[in-house]
Scaffold this active site. Structure first.
Site, PDB file in Angstrom:
ATOM      1  N   HIS A 160      -2.436 -20.706  26.082  1.00 49.48           N
ATOM      2  CA  HIS A 160      -1.913 -21.524  26.170  1.00 49.48           C
ATOM      3  C   HIS A 160      -0.120 -21.616  25.664  1.00 49.48           C
ATOM      4  CE1 HIS A 160      -4.759 -23.977  25.039  1.00 49.48           C
ATOM      5  NE2 HIS A 160      -3.811 -24.778  24.104  1.00 49.48           N
ATOM      6  N   HIS A 221      -6.052 -17.072  18.195  1.00 53.34           N
ATOM      7  CA  HIS A 221      -5.488 -15.596  18.882  1.00 53.34           C
ATOM      8  C   HIS A 221      -4.349 -14.902  17.449  1.00 53.34           C
ATOM      9  CE1 HIS A 221      -5.871 -16.690  22.849  1.00 53.34           C
ATOM     10  NE2 HIS A 221      -5.605 -18.117  22.359  1.00 53.34           N
TER      11      HIS A 221
END
Length: 260
Positions: A160, A221
């Site tokens: 991302h 993450h």
């Protein structure tokens, strides 16, 4: 028209990363899981994420074509202000070919560089023990997702951050170039209503991408995965707007006409 400077844009994404990581540290894992489950915009399956991120290449292409068209119009328009003799006509035609070549090269450079980056990201993930939940499909995160699987385990560098920062920075650089061009010719060049709408849509999408990155930085993450993803996000703009323009040979190869 107001557009941030290159320095401001370059610093914006690290600031988003730092802010998101700070919020992530403040929130417990349980709180983050509950918020992702209860707040629609925090879930990766929300419609904005599905369109602007997972279909981000198409969104970016549409916006890139729009800002390229604005650039072409402005840069050829300034040439048309020259005296209408044969030499001026030659310069104008040469400029048009150069602009077309430049934007075709930028488009294919973006495709090639991002493909290489994601080969590295997927390779690191697999080498560190990651795999796809669909058997024998641990080739790439994109293929895994398209088959309905999940990318689990391993060191998962934030795709991302890498993807959205790269495509955002490219558009920012183009918008900044447009602003510099308009300011340089503000007594003879003005933006049309359509051109202003193209720029407005691009800025709205860019702000939306920033918001999505803040969500990623806060809820998804590890810090290391997000940090490396953010660093990788500067590769395309560095090559396209730093390395090539500042190298005579590379600039001639990719952007300038061969007779330059």
């Amino acid at each position: 028209m107001f557009v941030p400077t290159r320095k401001q844009v370059s610093l914006a994404y690290p600031v988003i990363l730092i802010l998101g990581c700070f919020l992530s540290v403040l929130l417990s894992e349980e709180a983050k899981i509950n918020q992702r489950a209860n707040y629609y915009l925090l879930n990766s399956k929300n419609v904005f994420n599905q369109i602007l991120a997972y279909k981000g290449n198409w969104v970016w292409l549409f916006l890139f074509m729009g800002v390229a068209a604005v650039q072409y119009n402005l840069r050829t328009k300034s040439q048309s202000l020259l005296p209408t003799d044969t030499r001026a006509l030659v310069v104008s035609n040469k400029t048009k070919l150069q602009i077309i070549k430049e934007y075709f090269c930028k488009y294919f450079l973006k495709l090639f560089i991002l493909d290489v980056i994601f080969l590295v990201i997927d390779g690191v993930f697999i080498m560190t023990g990651g795999s796809c939940t669909v058997p024998n499909r641990s080739i790439s995160a994109e293929l895994c997702k398209s088959l309905g699987g999940k990318w689990i385990g391993g060191f998962d560098i934030s795709g991302h951050f890498c993807f959205l920062v790269n495509i955002s920075m490219i558009l920012w650089m183009e918008l900044i170039a447009i602003a510099e061009h308009v300011c340089g010719y503000d007594t003879v060049i003005s933006l049309s209503s359509l051109q202003k709408h193209v720029i407005t849509v691009a800025v709205v999408v860019l702000v939306a991408w920033m918001g999505m990155l803040l969500v990623t930085a806060t809820y998804y993450h590890t810090i290391a995965e997000k940090l490396i993803g953010c660093v990788f996000g500067y590769i395309c703009p560095f090559v396209m707007y730093g390395l090539i323009p500042n190298s005579h040979d590379l600039n001639k190869l990719f952007y300038a006409t061969m007779s330059d």
